[in-house]
Design a protein around this motif. Structure first.
Motif, mmCIF file in Angstrom:
data_model
loop_
_atom_site.group_PDB
_atom_site.id
_atom_site.type_symbol
_atom_site.label_atom_id
_atom_site.label_comp_id
_atom_site.label_asym_id
_atom_site.label_seq_id
_atom_site.Cartn_x
_atom_site.Cartn_y
_atom_site.Cartn_z
ATOM 1 N N VAL A 97 -1.332 -1.700 -6.378
ATOM 2 C CA VAL A 97 -0.658 -1.137 -7.549
ATOM 3 C C VAL A 97 -1.659 -0.353 -8.390
ATOM 4 C CG1 VAL A 97 0.733 -1.625 -9.597
ATOM 5 C CG2 VAL A 97 0.895 -3.126 -7.605
ATOM 6 N N ILE A 98 -1.299 0.883 -8.757
ATOM 7 C CA ILE A 98 -2.141 1.630 -9.686
ATOM 8 C C ILE A 98 -2.030 1.001 -11.073
ATOM 9 C CG2 ILE A 98 -2.064 3.818 -8.423
ATOM 10 C CD1 ILE A 98 0.136 4.717 -10.378
ATOM 11 N N PRO A 99 -3.092 1.067 -11.890
ATOM 12 C CA PRO A 99 -3.031 0.461 -13.226
ATOM 13 C C PRO A 99 -1.859 0.953 -14.060
ATOM 14 C CG PRO A 99 -5.297 0.992 -12.677
ATOM 15 C CD PRO A 99 -4.448 1.561 -11.571
ATOM 16 N N ALA A 100 -1.489 2.223 -13.933
ATOM 17 C CA ALA A 100 -0.390 2.770 -14.726
ATOM 18 C C ALA A 100 0.931 2.074 -14.445
ATOM 19 C CB ALA A 100 -0.253 4.270 -14.465
ATOM 20 N N ALA A 101 1.078 1.506 -13.240
ATOM 21 C CA ALA A 101 2.343 0.879 -12.848
ATOM 22 C C ALA A 101 2.327 -0.635 -12.953
ATOM 23 C CB ALA A 101 2.693 1.291 -11.416
ATOM 24 N N THR A 102 1.245 -1.214 -13.446
ATOM 25 C CA THR A 102 1.137 -2.667 -13.507
ATOM 26 C C THR A 102 2.308 -3.345 -14.234
ATOM 27 O OG1 THR A 102 -1.276 -2.555 -13.397
ATOM 28 C CG2 THR A 102 -0.332 -4.576 -14.266
ATOM 29 N N PRO A 103 2.825 -2.780 -15.336
ATOM 30 C CA PRO A 103 3.931 -3.457 -16.018
ATOM 31 C C PRO A 103 5.199 -3.630 -15.180
ATOM 32 C CG PRO A 103 2.899 -1.887 -17.509
ATOM 33 C CD PRO A 103 2.331 -1.637 -16.142
ATOM 34 N N SER A 122 0.442 -11.078 -2.880
ATOM 35 C CA SER A 122 -0.922 -10.795 -3.322
ATOM 36 C C SER A 122 -0.951 -9.383 -3.886
ATOM 37 C CB SER A 122 -1.902 -10.920 -2.149
ATOM 38 O OG SER A 122 -3.189 -10.457 -2.511
ATOM 39 N N VAL A 123 -1.245 -9.263 -5.189
ATOM 40 C CA VAL A 123 -1.250 -7.967 -5.860
ATOM 41 C C VAL A 123 -2.685 -7.524 -6.098
ATOM 42 C CG1 VAL A 123 -0.538 -6.684 -7.912
ATOM 43 C CG2 VAL A 123 0.946 -8.479 -6.981
ATOM 44 N N ARG A 124 -2.998 -6.290 -5.727
ATOM 45 C CA ARG A 124 -4.329 -5.732 -5.917
ATOM 46 C C ARG A 124 -4.236 -4.499 -6.815
ATOM 47 N NH1 ARG A 124 -6.283 -5.502 0.455
ATOM 48 N NH2 ARG A 124 -5.401 -7.524 1.066
ATOM 49 N N SER A 125 -5.085 -4.416 -7.811
ATOM 50 C CA SER A 125 -5.164 -3.217 -8.637
ATOM 51 C C SER A 125 -6.044 -2.208 -7.906
ATOM 52 C CB SER A 125 -5.755 -3.549 -10.009
ATOM 53 O OG SER A 125 -5.863 -2.389 -10.798
ATOM 54 N N GLN A 126 -5.476 -1.045 -7.579
ATOM 55 C CA GLN A 126 -6.191 -0.033 -6.815
ATOM 56 C C GLN A 126 -5.868 1.355 -7.349
ATOM 57 O OE1 GLN A 126 -4.486 -1.254 -2.924
ATOM 58 N NE2 GLN A 126 -6.577 -1.663 -2.269
ATOM 59 N N THR A 127 -6.753 2.298 -7.088
ATOM 60 C CA THR A 127 -6.445 3.690 -7.414
ATOM 61 C C THR A 127 -5.438 4.210 -6.395
ATOM 62 O OG1 THR A 127 -8.177 4.651 -6.026
ATOM 63 C CG2 THR A 127 -8.809 3.984 -8.267
ATOM 64 N N ALA A 134 -5.759 2.077 2.094
ATOM 65 C CA ALA A 134 -5.480 0.703 2.510
ATOM 66 C C ALA A 134 -4.227 0.626 3.374
ATOM 67 C CB ALA A 134 -5.329 -0.193 1.277
ATOM 68 N N ILE A 135 -3.233 1.463 3.095
ATOM 69 C CA ILE A 135 -2.046 1.505 3.951
ATOM 70 C C ILE A 135 -2.416 2.053 5.327
ATOM 71 C CG2 ILE A 135 0.150 2.717 4.312
ATOM 72 C CD1 ILE A 135 0.726 2.347 1.350
ATOM 73 N N GLU A 136 -3.221 3.095 5.361
ATOM 74 C CA GLU A 136 -3.651 3.670 6.640
ATOM 75 C C GLU A 136 -4.428 2.651 7.471
ATOM 76 O OE1 GLU A 136 -5.885 7.031 5.402
ATOM 77 O OE2 GLU A 136 -4.145 8.371 5.242
ATOM 78 N N ALA A 137 -5.205 1.782 6.790
ATOM 79 C CA ALA A 137 -6.024 0.783 7.486
ATOM 80 C C ALA A 137 -5.290 -0.537 7.685
ATOM 81 C CB ALA A 137 -7.317 0.539 6.707
ATOM 82 N N TYR A 138 -3.992 -0.586 7.364
ATOM 83 C CA TYR A 138 -3.171 -1.790 7.516
ATOM 84 C C TYR A 138 -3.679 -2.956 6.655
ATOM 85 C CZ TYR A 138 -1.523 0.698 11.683
ATOM 86 O OH TYR A 138 -1.025 1.641 12.541
ATOM 87 N N GLU A 139 -4.352 -2.646 5.555
ATOM 88 C CA GLU A 139 -4.891 -3.696 4.691
ATOM 89 C C GLU A 139 -3.882 -4.162 3.652
ATOM 90 O OE1 GLU A 139 -9.498 -2.029 5.006
ATOM 91 O OE2 GLU A 139 -8.477 -2.063 3.073
ATOM 92 N N VAL A 272 5.250 2.952 1.752
ATOM 93 C CA VAL A 272 4.805 2.191 2.926
ATOM 94 C C VAL A 272 4.405 3.202 3.991
ATOM 95 C CG1 VAL A 272 6.359 0.264 2.383
ATOM 96 C CG2 VAL A 272 7.087 2.030 4.006
ATOM 97 N N GLY A 273 3.677 2.760 4.992
ATOM 98 C CA GLY A 273 3.292 3.653 6.068
ATOM 99 C C GLY A 273 4.495 4.130 6.868
ATOM 100 N N ASP A 274 4.508 5.413 7.217
ATOM 101 C CA ASP A 274 5.599 5.997 8.004
ATOM 102 C C ASP A 274 5.320 5.726 9.472
ATOM 103 O OD1 ASP A 274 7.703 7.392 9.012
ATOM 104 O OD2 ASP A 274 7.040 9.370 8.347
ATOM 105 N N ARG A 275 5.784 4.571 9.927
ATOM 106 C CA ARG A 275 5.514 4.136 11.302
ATOM 107 C C ARG A 275 6.805 3.670 11.959
ATOM 108 N NH1 ARG A 275 1.253 0.905 8.240
ATOM 109 N NH2 ARG A 275 -0.574 2.274 8.228
#
Length: 297
Positions: A97-103, A122-127, A134-139, A272-275
């Motif tokens: 989640v980007i910080p702007a969307a945390t709420p 599990s929520v991660r604050s990310q740019t 992280a989506i590309e790397a399946y993380e 989400v990843g387009d797979r």
């Protein structure tokens, strides 16, 4: 080839440290090293450069990494596809989640857990850039990020809402008049803002530039909690998404003013990843986003 050894290899590539990778896998460092050595023996190639510490992946290791990530993700997707036939999904849902969307995280996780109560989140604050990587790397399984500026590629997206901005100052200090605040008025204040590694800051800079304005903030941070703390101490003001207003509602130290919408707003949504086939967990994230968007319309 054991999936367990592949998971250790992918984790080491991410953590870039043997002890941290072992801890993330819930094993000892000798167990990790032994499994990696066995994997290298099986392939007949050295995958990891190491002396007494992790140095990096070899050319063979870098070539193998995306395939190992894809294989592990395919295995997890297969398990989820079988699991969902018996009822709600289980396991961990990883959300960036980007910080702007945390709420909006609370609303999203509530919607997901209502349908899949056996899951953990599990929520991660990310740019925004970290989320795409992280989506590309399946993380991570999904991200909540900007959809229009620096548009992410190779993803499926569902818009949640349009971001608008508010101007926040400390009560009792220099304050604008009643009503909306213009970007020109904002630029005239001593500001604390997100740093330029954050997409929200780059969007704000673009909005200011469209008005032939620029700012040189007195302080920067990577999150809004730090910015609000600096505003509360007095002397500085900030601009933040209007979704944060609810988190400071009733705070007698804050004066909040809407910023005039002189340019197009930015959409925030779930990606989400387009797979193909789509992992049922990713599908669940999209379905939750659609239900939230439909309820708001």
């Amino acid at each position: 080839m054991q999936l367990r050894a592949l998971r250790y290899f992918v984790t080491l590539a991410r953590e870039e440290h043997f002890a941290r990778a072992a801890e993330a896998c819930g094993i000892t460092q000798p167990t990790l090293s032994s499994a990696l050595a066995a994997l290298e023996d099986q392939l007949g190639k050295r995958l990891v450069e190491r002396d007494r510490r992790y140095i990096g992946l070899t050319d063979e290791g870098r070539a193998m990494l995306p395939w190992a990530q894809q294989l592990l993700a395919a295995h997890e997707g297969m398990v989820h596809a079988v699991e969902v036939l018996d009822g709600p999904l289980r396991g961990e849902f990883r959300l960036g989640v980007i910080p702007a969307a945390t709420p909006c995280v609370g609303q999203f996780t509530q919607a997901l857990l209502r349908v899949h109560p056996a899951m953990t989140i599990s929520v991660r604050s990310q740019t925004s850039r970290e989320i795409v990587r992280a989506i590309e790397a399946y993380e991570i399984d999904a991200g909540i990020t900007y959809l229009d500026h620096e548009r992410p590629s190779n993803v499926i997206s569902v818009p949640l809402y349009a971001e608008r901005y508010v101007f926040v100052t400390a009560t009792g200090g220099k304050c604008p008049g009643l009503g909306e605040v213009s970007w020109r008025e904002v630029a005239g204040y001593p500001l604390c803002l997100l740093h330029q590694g954050m997409q929200n800051r780059r969007i704000l800079d673009g909005l200011l530039s469209a008005q032939n304005l620029s700012v040189n903030p007195r302080a920067t941070a990577d999150g809004y909690v730090a910015l609000l703390a600096m505003v509360r101490s007095g002397g500085l003001a900030t601009v933040m998404p209007d979704r944060y207003v609810g988190l400071i509602d009733g705070a007698d130290w804050a004066s909040v003013y809407p910023v005039a919408a002189e340019a197009s707003v930015s959409r925030i949504g779930v990606i989400v990843g387009d797979r193909a086939p789509l992992d049922p967990i990713a599908a669940a994230a999209l379905n939750c986003a659609r239900s939230i968007a439909e309820a708001a319309s």
